[in-house]
Design a protein around this motif. Structure first.
Motif: not given
Length: 517
Positions: A230-232, A261-265
């Motif tokens: 899952x994700x946010x 999927x997890x987004x990061x900077x």
């Protein structure tokens, strides 16, 4: 189908926040006995966050192995592929069975010298070895608002972007070969088109509601941890329901390799921000899978605690606009300066996220209540049973079909430890429901789930209401409500009792339901 109307009196707004890489939060002030620092196993090699082009882990069983494993169950290759879209439940059952076989086979035997466990994606050895906390991941704030909707339909999309569609496709089509990757992009494109028109029951970037300037005007905080795959935004309905009663709900996007999927900077030497994506890492069903899950559990707990640190910094006015590199929605940290009631903080989550919430409440005294939706108890270690038992009150809300022998044994063990320690715990089961009923998929992908046999016969809108009210009532009964404040009391709905089973289910019930689940 789409999202139902919100339960509470407020409209709901949302905003994303990601702390600038390298930025530091104030040092946590909690009792020493409640503190915990995640430390990876000795000898592990922490993986870097993977970009979309890099593919997934190589620990997954091959497609041929997976088809062969399902041949004895009478499944065709097509049915096998489709059945994997049930998200986490099949994976958890397989991991449980594999772990139990491994335990029986290794009883009385020591681990061979030099044998190492598989590494956990995103394990951060540097901060752990230095005694530093893991930084908070990308989060979404859901909060009550009284402002007029801004009509920004594009920002209200349930699926934040195409990469997340690819992430869900990667759950089903492990990107190990060129053909698999091609199919993954095709499936991702189809799902993205399908989900593109699904709008959230909330609005982007509006200012929070404010009844008055007194202490009663502060918002209690709820932190939500998602489940496997899952994700946010996967639990938007539940989070929005809580926010519509006057709570600030913060949903995480975990970076332990369990998110679809997890987004990061990342920030380069010149200060430019680049956003990348970490896809789900498939662990397969090896003997070490449950041990890896336990380490992921501890990583998740560290991220939840860091998220509360972030909320504390926001309330203290120690976070500026420049600290947010999410770049997706309007978010002014000043909105929450002095407006968060940090004496009323709860943890909640679904499945692996529920286990994360329970464990967090056992380690951090700042959390006052816990709502566990379909908790996956099996990744618990001895320390989790011991430390979580006497802490924050827990309500465990189950779907009826999410049950197998070892899961039940783990739940009963925790329940017994909780009651022996004098801790409050309540067990509820929602009749006729399946694991997906606790997520948005039961609302936004009803037809697909019915096709796959993963949708219950009970109205998903009704189930969503029962889950949200059960969680709200538990939080409010344990935290209290100030008369005249921003929080509105969640009223009991008599019809909910028709779907609720209180306490443990009978021994015969799970076996009887297994054939039809």
């Amino acid at each position: 189908m789409g999202f139902p109307p919100l339960l509470g009196p407020y409209k709901v707004a949302f905003a994303d926040f990601e702390l600038r890489p390298g930025a530091k939060l104030p040092k946590r002030e909690v009792p020493v006995e409640s503190d915990y620092v995640f430390v990876p196993h000795e000898g592990d090699v922490g993986q870097e966050y993977v970009d979309i082009q890099e593919g997934g882990s190589d620990r997954s069983p091959s497609p041929d192995q997976d088809l062969e494993a399902n041949a004895d169950k009478g499944r065709s290759p097509v049915r096998t592929l489709l059945s994997q879209t049930s998200f986490e439940e099949d994976q958890m059952r397989h991991e449980s069975e594999s772990h139990q076989r491994s335990v029986r086979a290794s009883e009385g035997k020591a681990r061979p010298a030099g044998e190492k466990l598989a590494s956990v994606p995103g394990e951060q050895k540097g901060p752990a070895e230095k005694g530093e906390s893991i930084p908070p991941p990308l989060v979404r704030f859901w909060y009550p608002t009284q402002e007029k909707a801004n009509g920004s339909w594009f920002l209200r999309r349930w699926l934040p972007g195409f990469m997340y569609a690819l992430g869900f496709a990667n759950v089903v089509l492990w990107q190990k070969t060129f053909v698999k990757r091609t199919l993954m992009y095709m499936a991702g494109a189809i799902f993205h088109l399908y989900a593109y028109g699904i709008s959230l029951p909330a609005y982007a970037g509006l200012q929070p509601a404010s009844e008055d300037k007194s202490a009663k005007g502060k918002f209690p905080v709820v932190i939500f941890s998602h489940g496997l795959f899952a994700m946010r935004t996967t639990y938007s309905a539940f989070c929005c329901d809580l926010a519509s009663y006057g709570y600030v709900v913060i949903s995480l996007e975990h970076r332990d390799g369990t998110a679809s999927a997890s987004r990061y900077a990342e920030v380069d030497a010149e200060g430019r921000i680049t956003h990348k994506y970490q896809f789900l890492t498939h662990l397969g069903y090896g003997k070490d899978a449950m041990e890896v899950r336990h380490r992921q559990l501890l990583h998740r707990v560290a991220e939840v605690r860091a998220t509360l640190d972030l909320a504390t910094a926001l309330d203290s006015g120690l976070v500026s606009l420049a600290d947010n590199v999410a770049g997706t929605t309007t978010f002014d940290p000043a909105w929450f300066k002095g407006k968060l009631d940090l004496s009323r903080v709860s943890a909640t989550g679904h499945s692996f996220g529920a286990a994360t919430a329970v464990t967090t409440c056992g380690l951090d005294s700042r959390f006052k209540a816990c709502v566990a939706l379909d908790c996956w108890w099996e990744p618990f270690g001895e320390e989790e049973y011991r430390r979580a038992a006497g802490k924050a009150p827990v309500i465990s809300v189950h779907s009826e079909a999410f049950e197998w022998a070892n899961l039940r044994a783990c739940r009963e063990r925790f329940t017994a430890a909780k009651r022996k320690a004098g801790g409050a715990i309540e067990l509820l089961t929602i009749r006729g429901t399946k694991h997906t009923n606790q997520s948005d998929f039961a609302l936004v992908a009803t037809g697909w789930l019915k096709l796959l046999g993963k949708q219950s016969d009970v109205d998903p809108v009704r189930v969503q209401g029962v889950s949200s009210r059960a969680g709200l009532q538990w939080i409010q009964s344990n935290e209290g409500i100030d008369d005249g404040g921003v929080v509105h009391r969640c009223k009991v709905v008599a019809e909910d009792s028709e779907l609720l089973i209180h306490g443990e289910r009978s021994e015969a019930a799970p076996a009887a339901r297994a054939k039809g689940s």
